[in-house]
Design a protein around this motif. Structure first.
Motif, PDB file in Angstrom:
ATOM      1  N   GLU A 106       4.242  -3.922 -30.190  1.00 41.28           N
ATOM      2  CA  GLU A 106       3.525  -2.413 -29.959  1.00 41.28           C
ATOM      3  C   GLU A 106       4.186  -1.212 -30.928  1.00 41.28           C
ATOM      4  N   ARG A 107       4.722  -1.690 -31.954  1.00 44.54           N
ATOM      5  CA  ARG A 107       5.252  -0.768 -33.137  1.00 44.54           C
ATOM      6  C   ARG A 107       4.535  -0.947 -34.124  1.00 44.54           C
ATOM      7  N   SER A 108       4.576  -0.033 -35.024  1.00 41.03           N
ATOM      8  CA  SER A 108       3.680  -0.099 -36.445  1.00 41.03           C
ATOM      9  C   SER A 108       4.422  -1.239 -37.109  1.00 41.03           C
ATOM     10  N   VAL A 109       3.559  -1.984 -37.892  1.00 40.58           N
ATOM     11  CA  VAL A 109       3.859  -3.201 -38.481  1.00 40.58           C
ATOM     12  C   VAL A 109       4.649  -2.605 -39.889  1.00 40.58           C
ATOM     13  N   ASP A 110       4.892  -1.343 -40.178  1.00 39.64           N
ATOM     14  CA  ASP A 110       5.411  -0.839 -41.278  1.00 39.64           C
ATOM     15  C   ASP A 110       7.111  -0.812 -40.942  1.00 39.64           C
ATOM     16  N   GLU A 111       7.221  -0.674 -39.748  1.00 39.72           N
ATOM     17  CA  GLU A 111       8.656  -0.645 -39.235  1.00 39.72           C
ATOM     18  C   GLU A 111       9.355  -1.742 -39.925  1.00 39.72           C
ATOM     19  N   GLU A 112      10.711  -1.420 -40.417  1.00 41.86           N
ATOM     20  CA  GLU A 112      11.462  -2.245 -40.937  1.00 41.86           C
ATOM     21  C   GLU A 112      12.409  -2.879 -40.195  1.00 41.86           C
ATOM     22  N   THR A 148      21.234 -11.935 -36.481  1.00 42.53           N
ATOM     23  CA  THR A 148      21.307 -10.547 -35.700  1.00 42.53           C
ATOM     24  C   THR A 148      20.105  -9.835 -36.382  1.00 42.53           C
ATOM     25  N   PHE A 149      19.291  -9.131 -35.342  1.00 40.63           N
ATOM     26  CA  PHE A 149      18.152  -8.327 -36.055  1.00 40.63           C
ATOM     27  C   PHE A 149      18.421  -6.965 -35.484  1.00 40.63           C
ATOM     28  N   PHE A 150      17.961  -5.902 -36.556  1.00 42.56           N
ATOM     29  CA  PHE A 150      17.979  -4.574 -36.118  1.00 42.56           C
ATOM     30  C   PHE A 150      16.658  -3.851 -36.609  1.00 42.56           C
ATOM     31  N   ARG A 151      16.494  -2.886 -35.877  1.00 40.34           N
ATOM     32  CA  ARG A 151      15.335  -2.036 -36.052  1.00 40.34           C
ATOM     33  C   ARG A 151      15.648  -0.906 -37.213  1.00 40.34           C
ATOM     34  N   ARG A 152      15.153  -0.899 -38.126  1.00 43.93           N
ATOM     35  CA  ARG A 152      15.864   0.232 -39.009  1.00 43.93           C
ATOM     36  C   ARG A 152      15.674   1.624 -38.385  1.00 43.93           C
ATOM     37  N   THR A 153      14.690   1.972 -37.931  1.00 41.64           N
ATOM     38  CA  THR A 153      14.475   3.552 -37.322  1.00 41.64           C
ATOM     39  C   THR A 153      15.483   3.913 -36.371  1.00 41.64           C
TER      40      THR A 153
END
Ligand SMILES: [Zn+2]
Ligand SMILES: [Zn+2]
Length: 197
Positions: free
Chosen positions: A38-44, A83-88
Protein backbone atom coordinates in the motif's frame (compact mmCIF):
# COMPACT_ATOMS: atom_id res chain seq x y z
CA UNK A 1 11.51 -2.46 -9.15
CA UNK A 2 9.44 -5.53 -10.08
CA UNK A 3 7.84 -6.15 -6.72
CA UNK A 4 5.22 -8.53 -8.11
CA UNK A 5 7.52 -10.42 -10.48
CA UNK A 6 6.83 -14.13 -10.83
CA UNK A 7 9.45 -16.72 -9.96
CA UNK A 8 9.80 -17.47 -13.70
CA UNK A 9 10.63 -13.83 -14.47
CA UNK A 10 13.18 -13.86 -11.66
CA UNK A 11 14.76 -16.98 -13.20
CA UNK A 12 15.09 -15.09 -16.47
CA UNK A 13 16.98 -12.33 -14.68
CA UNK A 14 19.25 -14.75 -12.79
CA UNK A 15 19.93 -17.11 -15.68
CA UNK A 16 18.85 -20.41 -14.13
CA UNK A 17 16.46 -21.86 -11.59
CA UNK A 18 18.10 -23.02 -8.36
CA UNK A 19 17.27 -23.52 -4.67
CA UNK A 20 19.23 -20.40 -3.69
CA UNK A 21 17.23 -18.22 -6.05
CA UNK A 22 13.96 -19.75 -4.79
CA UNK A 23 14.89 -18.88 -1.19
CA UNK A 24 15.85 -15.35 -2.28
CA UNK A 25 12.52 -15.04 -4.07
CA UNK A 26 10.59 -15.96 -0.90
CA UNK A 27 12.71 -13.49 1.11
CA UNK A 28 12.21 -10.66 -1.38
CA UNK A 29 8.43 -11.23 -1.41
CA UNK A 30 8.35 -11.00 2.38
CA UNK A 31 10.37 -7.76 2.28
CA UNK A 32 7.96 -6.26 -0.24
CA UNK A 33 4.96 -7.31 1.83
CA UNK A 34 6.42 -6.01 5.10
CA UNK A 35 7.72 -2.69 3.85
CA UNK A 36 6.02 -1.71 0.61
CA UNK A 37 2.41 -2.84 0.79
CA UNK A 38 0.00 0.00 0.00
CA UNK A 39 2.88 2.33 -0.53
CA UNK A 40 4.04 4.01 -3.62
CA UNK A 41 6.22 1.81 -5.79
CA UNK A 42 8.70 4.69 -5.96
CA UNK A 43 9.53 4.00 -2.35
CA UNK A 44 13.14 2.95 -2.03
CA UNK A 45 14.24 -0.14 -0.15
CA UNK A 46 17.75 -0.56 1.19
CA UNK A 47 19.01 -4.13 1.60
CA UNK A 48 21.93 -5.40 3.63
CA UNK A 49 22.67 -9.00 2.60
CA UNK A 50 24.94 -11.29 4.60
CA UNK A 51 25.84 -13.60 1.71
CA UNK A 52 26.54 -13.05 -1.97
CA UNK A 53 24.92 -16.19 -3.37
CA UNK A 54 22.15 -16.75 -5.95
CA UNK A 55 19.34 -15.49 -3.71
CA UNK A 56 20.66 -11.92 -3.78
CA UNK A 57 19.65 -11.71 -7.45
CA UNK A 58 16.01 -12.02 -6.38
CA UNK A 59 16.54 -9.15 -3.95
CA UNK A 60 18.00 -7.05 -6.76
CA UNK A 61 15.22 -7.90 -9.16
CA UNK A 62 12.15 -7.58 -6.94
CA UNK A 63 13.32 -4.95 -4.48
CA UNK A 64 15.35 -2.79 -6.85
CA UNK A 65 18.39 -2.92 -4.59
CA UNK A 66 21.64 -2.72 -6.55
CA UNK A 67 25.28 -1.89 -5.83
CA UNK A 68 25.17 0.86 -8.43
CA UNK A 69 22.32 2.70 -6.69
CA UNK A 70 24.00 2.30 -3.32
CA UNK A 71 20.96 0.59 -1.78
CA UNK A 72 22.51 -2.87 -1.65
CA UNK A 73 25.20 -3.59 0.91
CA UNK A 74 27.07 -6.85 1.34
CA UNK A 75 28.42 -8.10 4.65
CA UNK A 76 30.56 -11.19 4.13
CA UNK A 77 29.13 -13.27 6.97
CA UNK A 78 28.09 -16.33 4.97
CA UNK A 79 24.64 -16.26 6.60
CA UNK A 80 21.15 -16.46 5.05
CA UNK A 81 20.27 -13.12 6.63
CA UNK A 82 18.75 -10.19 4.77
CA UNK A 83 17.90 -6.89 6.44
CA UNK A 84 15.67 -4.43 4.61
CA UNK A 85 14.88 -0.80 5.36
CA UNK A 86 12.41 1.63 3.89
CA UNK A 87 14.44 4.70 3.04
CA UNK A 88 11.78 7.34 3.87
CA UNK A 89 11.13 6.41 7.49
CA UNK A 90 13.89 3.91 8.32
CA UNK A 91 11.36 1.17 9.11
CA UNK A 92 13.13 -2.16 8.75
CA UNK A 93 12.93 -5.91 9.03
CA UNK A 94 15.56 -8.61 9.49
CA UNK A 95 14.81 -11.83 7.62
CA UNK A 96 16.50 -15.13 8.41
CA UNK A 97 15.80 -17.92 5.92
CA UNK A 98 16.61 -21.39 7.23
CA UNK A 99 18.01 -23.52 4.36
CA UNK A 100 15.78 -26.44 5.29
CA UNK A 101 16.30 -28.17 1.94
CA UNK A 102 19.88 -29.06 2.94
CA UNK A 103 18.43 -31.82 5.08
CA UNK A 104 16.06 -33.37 2.60
CA UNK A 105 16.26 -36.91 1.22
CA UNK A 106 17.97 -35.68 -1.96
CA UNK A 107 20.83 -33.93 -0.21
CA UNK A 108 23.57 -36.58 -0.14
CA UNK A 109 23.00 -37.44 -3.79
CA UNK A 110 22.86 -33.79 -4.78
CA UNK A 111 26.19 -33.01 -3.12
CA UNK A 112 27.66 -36.04 -4.89
CA UNK A 113 26.42 -34.80 -8.26
CA UNK A 114 27.47 -31.17 -7.93
CA UNK A 115 30.99 -32.08 -6.84
CA UNK A 116 31.57 -34.54 -9.70
CA UNK A 117 33.72 -32.88 -12.38
CA UNK A 118 31.93 -34.53 -15.28
CA UNK A 119 28.35 -35.79 -15.35
CA UNK A 120 26.80 -38.28 -17.73
CA UNK A 121 23.61 -37.25 -19.46
CA UNK A 122 21.59 -39.34 -17.00
CA UNK A 123 23.34 -37.71 -14.08
CA UNK A 124 22.71 -34.24 -15.50
CA UNK A 125 19.08 -35.15 -15.82
CA UNK A 126 18.98 -36.46 -12.28
CA UNK A 127 20.56 -33.26 -10.98
CA UNK A 128 17.99 -31.19 -12.86
CA UNK A 129 15.18 -33.25 -11.36
CA UNK A 130 16.49 -32.83 -7.83
CA UNK A 131 16.86 -29.08 -8.42
CA UNK A 132 13.31 -28.83 -9.72
CA UNK A 133 11.96 -30.79 -6.74
CA UNK A 134 13.80 -28.58 -4.30
CA UNK A 135 12.78 -25.35 -5.96
CA UNK A 136 9.16 -26.48 -5.88
CA UNK A 137 9.44 -27.38 -2.20
CA UNK A 138 10.98 -24.00 -1.34
CA UNK A 139 8.39 -22.04 -3.30
CA UNK A 140 5.50 -23.80 -1.52
CA UNK A 141 6.96 -24.34 1.97
CA UNK A 142 4.92 -22.60 4.72
CA UNK A 143 6.61 -19.31 5.49
CA UNK A 144 6.53 -19.74 9.27
CA UNK A 145 8.42 -23.02 8.94
CA UNK A 146 11.63 -21.47 7.60
CA UNK A 147 11.49 -17.68 7.61
CA UNK A 148 12.05 -15.74 10.82
CA UNK A 149 11.28 -12.04 11.02
CA UNK A 150 12.73 -9.77 13.67
CA UNK A 151 13.89 -6.21 14.21
CA UNK A 152 17.07 -5.13 12.41
CA UNK A 153 20.29 -5.66 14.36
CA UNK A 154 22.11 -3.05 12.31
CA UNK A 155 21.50 0.58 11.42
CA UNK A 156 20.20 1.62 8.02
CA UNK A 157 23.17 2.40 5.75
CA UNK A 158 23.34 6.01 4.67
CA UNK A 159 22.76 6.87 0.99
CA UNK A 160 25.62 6.54 -1.47
CA UNK A 161 28.02 9.41 -0.97
CA UNK A 162 30.39 11.04 -3.36
CA UNK A 163 33.96 10.69 -2.22
CA UNK A 164 36.89 12.71 -3.38
CA UNK A 165 39.64 10.82 -5.15
CA UNK A 166 43.35 10.96 -5.73
CA UNK A 167 45.90 9.22 -7.93
CA UNK A 168 47.93 6.15 -7.03
CA UNK A 169 51.65 6.95 -6.72
CA UNK A 170 52.51 3.71 -8.57
CA UNK A 171 50.03 3.04 -11.37
CA UNK A 172 48.70 6.58 -11.62
CA UNK A 173 45.08 5.45 -11.68
CA UNK A 174 42.37 7.20 -9.68
CA UNK A 175 41.33 5.81 -6.31
CA UNK A 176 38.30 6.65 -4.18
CA UNK A 177 39.80 8.48 -1.20
CA UNK A 178 38.38 5.99 1.32
CA UNK A 179 40.37 3.18 -0.34
CA UNK A 180 43.74 4.91 -0.53
CA UNK A 181 46.46 2.90 1.23
CA UNK A 182 48.95 5.09 3.08
CA UNK A 183 52.34 3.46 3.30
CA UNK A 184 54.93 4.41 5.92
CA UNK A 185 56.78 6.13 3.10
CA UNK A 186 53.88 8.56 2.81
CA UNK A 187 53.01 7.43 -0.72
CA UNK A 188 49.32 7.05 -1.54
CA UNK A 189 48.69 3.71 -3.24
CA UNK A 190 45.70 1.80 -4.59
CA UNK A 191 44.97 -1.57 -2.95
CA UNK A 192 46.45 -3.75 -5.76
CA UNK A 193 49.68 -1.70 -5.83
CA UNK A 194 49.93 -1.68 -2.02
CA UNK A 195 49.61 -5.48 -2.00
CA UNK A 196 52.49 -5.79 -4.49
CA UNK A 197 54.93 -3.93 -2.23
ZN1 LIG B 1 21.53 -19.79 -8.97
ZN1 LIG C 1 48.02 1.66 -8.18
Amino acid sequence: MKTDASYEETVEFHGHSCPGLAVGYRVARVAVRELLVERSVDEELVAVVENDACGVDAVQYLCGCTFGKGNLRFLDHGKPVYTFFRRTDGQGVRIYAEPFHYEDADDARFVELVTKPVLTLEEQDERAQITARRVQRILTHPEDKFIKLSSPQIAMPSPARIFSSENCADCGERIMSTRVQQKETGRALCIPCAEKT
